[in-house]
Scaffold this active site. Structure first.
Site, PDB file in Angstrom:
ATOM      1  N   GLY A  44       4.661  -1.007  -6.659  1.00 44.38           N
ATOM      2  CA  GLY A  44       4.551  -2.289  -5.968  1.00 44.38           C
ATOM      3  C   GLY A  44       3.138  -2.816  -6.110  1.00 44.38           C
ATOM      4  O   GLY A  44       2.181  -2.040  -6.222  1.00 44.38           O
ATOM      5  N   GLN A  49      -4.089  -8.015  -4.250  1.00 46.87           N
ATOM      6  CA  GLN A  49      -4.643  -6.821  -4.907  1.00 46.87           C
ATOM      7  C   GLN A  49      -5.222  -7.141  -6.282  1.00 46.87           C
ATOM      8  O   GLN A  49      -5.987  -6.345  -6.834  1.00 46.87           O
ATOM      9  CB  GLN A  49      -3.571  -5.736  -5.052  1.00 46.87           C
ATOM     10  CG  GLN A  49      -3.130  -5.156  -3.714  1.00 46.87           C
ATOM     11  CD  GLN A  49      -2.122  -4.047  -3.917  1.00 46.87           C
ATOM     12  OE1 GLN A  49      -0.942  -4.316  -4.048  1.00 46.87           O
ATOM     13  NE2 GLN A  49      -2.583  -2.807  -3.958  1.00 46.87           N
ATOM     14  N   LEU A  93      -2.399   1.219  -4.561  1.00 43.05           N
ATOM     15  CA  LEU A  93      -3.221   1.095  -5.771  1.00 43.05           C
ATOM     16  C   LEU A  93      -4.629   0.612  -5.446  1.00 43.05           C
ATOM     17  O   LEU A  93      -5.541   0.780  -6.253  1.00 43.05           O
ATOM     18  CB  LEU A  93      -2.555   0.139  -6.771  1.00 43.05           C
ATOM     19  CG  LEU A  93      -1.217   0.620  -7.354  1.00 43.05           C
ATOM     20  CD1 LEU A  93      -0.609  -0.470  -8.233  1.00 43.05           C
ATOM     21  CD2 LEU A  93      -1.392   1.908  -8.143  1.00 43.05           C
ATOM     22  N   HIS A 134       5.343  -2.527   2.847  1.00 44.47           N
ATOM     23  CA  HIS A 134       3.950  -2.247   2.467  1.00 44.47           C
ATOM     24  C   HIS A 134       3.355  -3.450   1.723  1.00 44.47           C
ATOM     25  O   HIS A 134       2.248  -3.897   2.037  1.00 44.47           O
ATOM     26  CB  HIS A 134       3.928  -0.979   1.593  1.00 44.47           C
ATOM     27  CG  HIS A 134       2.575  -0.614   1.054  1.00 44.47           C
ATOM     28  ND1 HIS A 134       1.915   0.541   1.406  1.00 44.47           N
ATOM     29  CD2 HIS A 134       1.761  -1.253   0.172  1.00 44.47           C
ATOM     30  CE1 HIS A 134       0.750   0.583   0.773  1.00 44.47           C
ATOM     31  NE2 HIS A 134       0.633  -0.493   0.004  1.00 44.47           N
TER      32      HIS A 134
HETATM   33 NI    NI Z   1      -0.817  -1.289  -1.302  1.00 43.21          NI
END
Ligand code: NI
Length: 164
Positions: A44, A49, A93, A134
């Site tokens: 994911g 991000q 990540l 999440h």
């Molecule tokens: Ni995450």
């Protein structure tokens, strides 16, 4: 398509609420996000991000087990949460090397626009429900460890700090 750099905690963009996508065409961004997620490798990835402060995430919960199920969620909303909860380890990540034991609703319904512009509402269970929650959290600037009790959160942050 290109692999994008993944922001690492404590980059302040990971603590920032993202803006709606609306009707903008973000297909190029979504393609890059899938490529970045598969290269990481992860299951994911949320817009912030990779520094895209938009309400979009991608996930593929089956690809590591040999079954590709790519899913892009634009302007998602959680429309229902089960009362039953589930606890399991979550990695991120943007925070490699540590796992958080997070408790969340075991099942949800998620309304979103897919990469083809189709409005969908899915009932998600198992790992897909956890992964979607999440990633959805990332769009509100919430990291997984925010759900931990204070002592566990402090320990995770100390462990992560010791890695860098
Ligand atoms: Ni995450």
């Amino acid at each position: 398509m290109s692999v994008l750099p993944i922001l690492q905690w404590p980059d302040p963009r990971l603590n920032t609420r993202c803006d709606p996508v609306g009707t903008d065409d973000i297909s190029a961004l979504i393609a890059d996000m899938f490529e970045t997620m598969y290269a990481a490798p992860g299951r994911g990835l949320a817009g912030p991000q990779v520094g895209a402060m938009l309400r979009v995430f991608v996930m593929d919960v089956g690809w590591k087990d040999g079954e590709k199920t790519p899913m892009a969620c634009i302007d998602p909303e959680v429309t229902w949460r089960s009362e039953e909860m589930a606890t399991g380890p979550e990695g991120c990540l943007s925070m490699p090397g540590v796992l958080a034991q997070v408790t969340r609703p075991a099942e949800i319904r998620l309304a979103y626009t897919d990469q083809g512009g189709v409005l969908r509402e899915d009932h998600l269970t198992g790992f897909a429900a956890i992964c979607a929650q999440h990633e959805f959290d990332h769009l509100n600037g919430t990291m997984h460890f925010a759900h931990l009790p204070e002592t566990e959160r402090d320990r995770l942050l100390a462990d992560y700090g010791a890695l860098s």
